[in-house]
Design a protein around this motif. Structure first.
Motif, PDB file in Angstrom:
ATOM      1  N   ALA A   1      -7.628   9.881 -22.584  1.00  0.00           N
ATOM      2  CA  ALA A   1      -8.131  10.926 -21.704  1.00  0.00           C
ATOM      3  C   ALA A   1      -7.614  10.722 -20.282  1.00  0.00           C
ATOM      4  CB  ALA A   1      -9.656  10.924 -21.715  1.00  0.00           C
ATOM      5  N   GLY A   2      -7.387  11.820 -19.609  1.00  0.00           N
ATOM      6  CA  GLY A   2      -6.841  11.758 -18.259  1.00  0.00           C
ATOM      7  C   GLY A   2      -5.406  12.253 -18.235  1.00  0.00           C
ATOM      8  N   GLN A   3      -4.640  11.729 -17.331  1.00  0.00           N
ATOM      9  CA  GLN A   3      -3.233  12.121 -17.208  1.00  0.00           C
ATOM     10  C   GLN A   3      -2.363  10.925 -17.572  1.00  0.00           C
ATOM     11  OE1 GLN A   3      -2.145  13.606 -13.382  1.00  0.00           O
ATOM     12  NE2 GLN A   3      -0.132  14.311 -14.048  1.00  0.00           N
ATOM     13  N   THR A   4      -1.667  11.017 -18.695  1.00  0.00           N
ATOM     14  CA  THR A   4      -0.855   9.902 -19.190  1.00  0.00           C
ATOM     15  C   THR A   4       0.530  10.406 -19.571  1.00  0.00           C
ATOM     16  OG1 THR A   4      -1.750  10.238 -21.412  1.00  0.00           O
ATOM     17  CG2 THR A   4      -2.800   8.542 -20.033  1.00  0.00           C
ATOM     18  N   VAL A   5       1.471   9.495 -19.540  1.00  0.00           N
ATOM     19  CA  VAL A   5       2.868   9.802 -19.862  1.00  0.00           C
ATOM     20  C   VAL A   5       3.369   8.767 -20.867  1.00  0.00           C
ATOM     21  CG1 VAL A   5       5.224  10.044 -18.973  1.00  0.00           C
ATOM     22  CG2 VAL A   5       3.286  10.842 -17.600  1.00  0.00           C
ATOM     23  N   GLN A   6       4.057   9.229 -21.898  1.00  0.00           N
ATOM     24  CA  GLN A   6       4.663   8.335 -22.874  1.00  0.00           C
ATOM     25  C   GLN A   6       6.099   8.766 -23.140  1.00  0.00           C
ATOM     26  OE1 GLN A   6       2.640   7.119 -26.403  1.00  0.00           O
ATOM     27  NE2 GLN A   6       0.596   7.410 -25.520  1.00  0.00           N
TER      28      GLN A   6
ATOM     29  N   THR B   1      -2.165  16.032 -19.847  1.00  0.00           N
ATOM     30  CA  THR B   1      -3.351  16.031 -18.986  1.00  0.00           C
ATOM     31  C   THR B   1      -4.500  16.669 -19.765  1.00  0.00           C
ATOM     32  OG1 THR B   1      -1.957  16.244 -17.021  1.00  0.00           O
ATOM     33  CG2 THR B   1      -4.288  16.768 -16.784  1.00  0.00           C
ATOM     34  N   ALA B   2      -5.552  15.894 -20.035  1.00  0.00           N
ATOM     35  CA  ALA B   2      -6.666  16.407 -20.834  1.00  0.00           C
ATOM     36  C   ALA B   2      -7.907  15.567 -20.566  1.00  0.00           C
ATOM     37  CB  ALA B   2      -6.319  16.379 -22.322  1.00  0.00           C
ATOM     38  N   ARG B   3      -9.095  16.134 -20.909  1.00  0.00           N
ATOM     39  CA  ARG B   3     -10.364  15.427 -20.718  1.00  0.00           C
ATOM     40  C   ARG B   3     -10.722  14.573 -21.918  1.00  0.00           C
ATOM     41  NH1 ARG B   3     -14.665  17.907 -20.744  1.00  0.00           N
ATOM     42  NH2 ARG B   3     -14.096  20.006 -21.430  1.00  0.00           N
ATOM     43  N   SER B   4      -9.962  14.664 -23.004  1.00  0.00           N
ATOM     44  CA  SER B   4     -10.247  13.883 -24.207  1.00  0.00           C
ATOM     45  C   SER B   4      -8.957  13.288 -24.741  1.00  0.00           C
ATOM     46  CB  SER B   4     -10.902  14.772 -25.281  1.00  0.00           C
ATOM     47  OG  SER B   4     -10.003  15.796 -25.667  1.00  0.00           O
ATOM     48  N   ARG B   5      -9.097  12.484 -25.754  1.00  0.00           N
ATOM     49  CA  ARG B   5      -7.927  11.859 -26.373  1.00  0.00           C
ATOM     50  C   ARG B   5      -7.111  12.926 -27.098  1.00  0.00           C
ATOM     51  NH1 ARG B   5      -7.284   6.521 -27.293  1.00  0.00           N
ATOM     52  NH2 ARG B   5      -5.629   5.900 -28.745  1.00  0.00           N
ATOM     53  N   VAL B   6      -5.784  12.842 -26.980  1.00  0.00           N
ATOM     54  CA  VAL B   6      -4.891  13.853 -27.549  1.00  0.00           C
ATOM     55  C   VAL B   6      -3.828  13.164 -28.397  1.00  0.00           C
ATOM     56  CG1 VAL B   6      -3.211  15.682 -27.045  1.00  0.00           C
ATOM     57  CG2 VAL B   6      -5.256  15.447 -25.630  1.00  0.00           C
ATOM     58  N   GLN B   7      -3.550  13.729 -29.559  1.00  0.00           N
ATOM     59  CA  GLN B   7      -2.444  13.296 -30.395  1.00  0.00           C
ATOM     60  C   GLN B   7      -1.337  14.342 -30.327  1.00  0.00           C
ATOM     61  OE1 GLN B   7      -3.913  12.613 -34.355  1.00  0.00           O
ATOM     62  NE2 GLN B   7      -5.130  10.826 -33.763  1.00  0.00           N
ATOM     63  N   SER B   8      -0.105  13.867 -30.348  1.00  0.00           N
ATOM     64  CA  SER B   8       1.024  14.791 -30.196  1.00  0.00           C
ATOM     65  C   SER B   8       2.114  14.464 -31.201  1.00  0.00           C
ATOM     66  CB  SER B   8       1.595  14.714 -28.776  1.00  0.00           C
ATOM     67  OG  SER B   8       2.291  13.488 -28.594  1.00  0.00           O
TER      68      SER B   8
ATOM     69  N   MET C   1     -18.199  22.386 -27.417  1.00  0.00           N
ATOM     70  CA  MET C   1     -18.136  21.315 -26.427  1.00  0.00           C
ATOM     71  C   MET C   1     -16.725  20.744 -26.263  1.00  0.00           C
ATOM     72  SD  MET C   1     -21.614  19.302 -27.536  1.00  0.00           S
ATOM     73  CE  MET C   1     -21.294  17.959 -26.409  1.00  0.00           C
ATOM     74  N   ALA C   2     -15.850  20.992 -27.241  1.00  0.00           N
ATOM     75  CA  ALA C   2     -14.482  20.450 -27.159  1.00  0.00           C
ATOM     76  C   ALA C   2     -13.707  21.140 -26.058  1.00  0.00           C
ATOM     77  CB  ALA C   2     -13.777  20.632 -28.499  1.00  0.00           C
ATOM     78  N   PRO C   3     -12.763  20.453 -25.402  1.00  0.00           N
ATOM     79  CA  PRO C   3     -11.939  21.080 -24.362  1.00  0.00           C
ATOM     80  C   PRO C   3     -11.163  22.269 -24.917  1.00  0.00           C
ATOM     81  CG  PRO C   3     -11.681  18.687 -24.336  1.00  0.00           C
ATOM     82  CD  PRO C   3     -12.445  19.020 -25.568  1.00  0.00           C
ATOM     83  N   GLY C   4     -11.068  23.306 -24.140  1.00  0.00           N
ATOM     84  CA  GLY C   4     -10.304  24.478 -24.536  1.00  0.00           C
ATOM     85  C   GLY C   4      -8.814  24.256 -24.354  1.00  0.00           C
ATOM     86  N   GLY C   5      -8.031  25.179 -24.894  1.00  0.00           N
ATOM     87  CA  GLY C   5      -6.589  25.042 -24.793  1.00  0.00           C
ATOM     88  C   GLY C   5      -6.089  25.039 -23.370  1.00  0.00           C
ATOM     89  N   HIS C   6      -6.781  25.777 -22.479  1.00  0.00           N
ATOM     90  CA  HIS C   6      -6.349  25.823 -21.077  1.00  0.00           C
ATOM     91  C   HIS C   6      -6.638  24.515 -20.344  1.00  0.00           C
ATOM     92  CE1 HIS C   6     -10.620  26.870 -20.991  1.00  0.00           C
ATOM     93  NE2 HIS C   6     -10.636  26.469 -19.732  1.00  0.00           N
ATOM     94  N   GLN C   7      -7.446  23.642 -20.967  1.00  0.00           N
ATOM     95  CA  GLN C   7      -7.776  22.365 -20.345  1.00  0.00           C
ATOM     96  C   GLN C   7      -6.868  21.227 -20.803  1.00  0.00           C
ATOM     97  OE1 GLN C   7     -11.978  22.557 -21.644  1.00  0.00           O
ATOM     98  NE2 GLN C   7     -12.519  22.460 -19.463  1.00  0.00           N
ATOM     99  N   VAL C   8      -5.921  21.528 -21.664  1.00  0.00           N
ATOM    100  CA  VAL C   8      -4.945  20.547 -22.142  1.00  0.00           C
ATOM    101  C   VAL C   8      -3.559  21.039 -21.748  1.00  0.00           C
ATOM    102  CG1 VAL C   8      -3.986  19.352 -24.141  1.00  0.00           C
ATOM    103  CG2 VAL C   8      -6.429  19.894 -24.067  1.00  0.00           C
ATOM    104  N   ALA C   9      -2.909  20.286 -20.884  1.00  0.00           N
ATOM    105  CA  ALA C   9      -1.577  20.671 -20.389  1.00  0.00           C
ATOM    106  C   ALA C   9      -0.555  19.614 -20.786  1.00  0.00           C
ATOM    107  CB  ALA C   9      -1.603  20.832 -18.867  1.00  0.00           C
ATOM    108  N   SER C  10       0.656  20.075 -21.072  1.00  0.00           N
ATOM    109  CA  SER C  10       1.728  19.154 -21.468  1.00  0.00           C
ATOM    110  C   SER C  10       2.955  19.408 -20.610  1.00  0.00           C
ATOM    111  CB  SER C  10       2.076  19.334 -22.946  1.00  0.00           C
ATOM    112  OG  SER C  10       2.650  20.614 -23.168  1.00  0.00           O
TER     113      SER C  10
END
Length: 440
Positions: free
Chosen positions: A117-122, A90-97, A60-69
Motif C-alpha cells: 500500500a502507498g506509492q511503490t515502484v518495481q 499508487t494505491a491505498r491497499s496491496r496491489v498485484q500486477s 469498502m475496497a478502493p475504487g478504480g480511480h484510487q489505483v494509479a499506475s
C-alpha cells in the motif's frame, strides 16, 4: 519516454477466501437439516450473510480511480540485452500486477509483481530476444477489499514500444581498428601518388609510377610532372538485405537476417566515417524498407532504426522485383552490397538474372555465409545408410552454391564468403580493398 494515458477495463470476482466461506456453510446447513428439519432455512441465511459481506467488502475496497499506475520503458535496446520495465503503483491497499508483452520481449523471471500500500515502484526485467519492435500491450492490476473476499481487477490497454536493434558493441569495437587501418592506408597511397581521385600535380621522382606522368603538362613546364591521386570520397554504397524465408533460418544459433544486419551496420559505420554515403534497402516478396542514401556519421542512428524494423520473412524473396525497385532509387554509380542466401537452383537463377541489369551501371558485391553445418555433414565419415544420404544431400547443396557463386564471379560480381562470426570484418576489408584499387 512520455507517459501515455491508458484505456481501462475492469472486473469483479470473489477470492478463494469467499469461496471457502460460502462452501463452509453447506456442511453445517446439511447437518442442521438432518437433525432439525424445521431449521433448514438457516442454510439460506448463511449464504445471504456471506453475500452481504461480499457487498460490504466491495463497497469498502478502493475504487478504480484510487489505483494509479505509471509505466516506463527504454526507447531502444540491443538484441540480447536486458530491458528494465519500471512500473509504479499508487494505491491505498496491496496491489498485484502483470503485464502483456509480445514475443520480442521474453520475461527473465516473472511478469507478476506485488505492490504494498502507498506509492511503490518495481522493475520487471525482460530479455530483448529478437530484433524489431517490442510492444507492451496491457497492464493487469488487481486488489482485494479490506475483508479479503473480493478481487477488483482492471486491464489497462497500452501501446508502449521499445526498438530492439542489432547489437552494436561489436560494431564499435571492430570499426575503430578498421577505420584506423583504412586511414593509414590512405596516407600511404597519397605518398606514392596512387588512388582514384585527382588531387594535384607534383614533380615526378624516381620510384613513382611512370603511368602517372602528365606528358602534356610536363612539356608545358619543361619538367616531369606526375598526377597525385588520393582516395575518392563521397562514394555511394547501398546495403541491400534479402529478408525472405531463407534468411530467417538460424546460423550458429542466430537467424541469418540478424547476422546480415550486424554486418551491414558495421560496414555502414566504417563507410560513413570515411566520408562515403550509405543507404539501406530490404526486400522479401516485395520491398519492405528503404532509406535514402545520406552522408555523415549523424545519419547512422537513422540507419540503425531502419534496420531494426526489418522483420523476419515467411515467404520466398522476389529478387526480380526487389532489385528492380532498388535500381530505380539510384541516380549514380553505386556499390551495391547484397546480403542473401542461395536456397535452390530456381531461386538462384532468378537472382542471377535480376543482377545482370545492375552490373551495367553499378558495382555489385555479395556477402555469403559459409554453411559450416552443411560442410560438416558433407565431410563426416558415414557409418549408416542415413549418414550416406545426408552427406550426399549436403554435398549437392554445397555444389549448387559453388556453381551460383562461380557464375556471379564470371559476371563481374565481387563475392565475399566468410564465417558467420567474421563476416562483418571480411565485408569491410573487401570494401576497403575496392577503395584502395580505385574500383569504387
Amino acid at each position: 519516454m512520455r507517459w501515455r494515458p491508458a484505456r481501462s477495463g475492469g472486473g469483479l470476482y470473489p477470492t478463494a477466501r469467499a469461496v471457502l466461506l460460502m462452501a463452509a456453510g453447506a456442511p453445517a446447513s446439511l447437518m442442521i437439516g438432518v437433525v432439525w428439519p424445521g431449521l433448514w432455512t438457516i442454510g439460506f441465511g448463511w449464504m445471504l450473510f456471506v453475500l452481504l459481506l461480499l457487498v460490504l467488502d466491495t463497497a469498502m475496497a478502493p475504487g478504480g480511480h484510487q489505483v494509479a499506475s505509471d509505466l516506463r520503458l527504454p526507447g531502444t535496446a540491443p538484441v540480447g540485452s536486458r530491458v528494465a520495465l519500471t512500473l509504479g503503483i499508487t494505491a491505498r491497499s496491496r496491489v498485484q500486477s502483470s503485464v502483456d508483452a509480445n514475443d520480442r520481449l521474453v520475461p527473465i523471471d516473472s511478469v507478476r509483481a506485488d505492490f504494498a500500500a502507498g506509492q511503490t515502484v518495481q522493475t520487471i526485467d525482460f530479455e530483448a530476444a529478437r530484433r524489431g519492435i517490442g510492444r507492451l500491450s496491457a497492464v493487469w492490476l488487481r486488489w482485494k477489499g479490506p475483508l479479503g473476499l473480493i478481487w477488483k481487477q482492471r486491464r489497462e490497454l497500452r501501446d508502449d514500444r521499445v526498438l530492439i536493434t542489432a547489437d552494436l558493441r561489436p560494431v564499435r569495437e571492430q570499426s575503430q581498428l578498421l577505420i584506423q587501418q583504412a586511414q593509414t592506408g590512405e596516407t600511404a597511397r597519397r605518398q606514392v601518388g596512387t588512388g582514384s581521385e585527382f588531387q594535384s600535380l607534383v614533380p615526378w621522382s624516381t620510384g613513382m609510377d611512370r603511368r602517372s606522368i602528365d606528358w602534356k603538362q610536363s612539356a608545358r613546364h619543361a619538367t616531369l610532372l606526375a598526377k597525385d591521386w588520393q582516395i575518392e570520397r563521397n562514394n555511394q554504397i547501398m546495403l541491400a538485405i534479402d529478408a525472405g524465408r531463407a534468411m530467417a533460418e538460424p546460423l550458429g544459433g542466430v537467424p541469418r537476417l540478424d547476422r546480415a544486419v550486424s554486418a551491414a551496420l558495421l560496414a555502414a559505420y566504417v563507410a560513413l566515417k570515411l566520408d562515403d554515403r550509405v543507404g539501406l534497402f530490404a526486400y522479401a516478396e516485395q520491398p519492405i524498407a528503404a532509406g535514402a542514401i545520406s552522408a555523415g556519421i549523424a545519419s547512422f542512428p537513422r540507419l540503425q532504426r531502419l534496420a531494426a524494423g526489418i522483420d523476419y520473412g515467411t515467404r520466398e524473396a522476389n529478387h526480380t522485383l526487389g532489385l528492380t525497385r532498388l535500381a530505380q532509387t539510384l541516380d549514380r554509380r553505386t556499390l551495391i552490397v547484397l546480403f542473401t542466401e542461395f536456397t535452390d537452383p530456381t531461386s538462384a537463377e532468378l537472382m542471377v538474372r535480376a543482377c545482370a541489369p545492375l552490373l551495367q551501371r553499378h558495382l555489385l558485391m555479395f556477402l555469403i555465409y559459409r554453411d559450416e553445418e552443411l560442410e560438416g555433414l558433407a565431410a563426416a565419415e558415414p557409418e549408416t545408410l542415413e549418414d550416406v544420404t545426408r552427406a550426399v544431400a549436403a554435398q549437392a547443396l554445397l555444389r549448387d552454391r559453388a556453381i551460383v557463386a562461380a557464375r556471379l564471379k564470371r559476371m563481374g560480381v565481387h563475392i565475399v564468403e566468410a564465417r558467420h562470426d567474421a563476416a562483418g570484418t571480411a565485408l569491410v576489408e573487401a570494401y576497403l580493398g575496392l577503395k584502395r584499387q580505385g574500383i569504387i
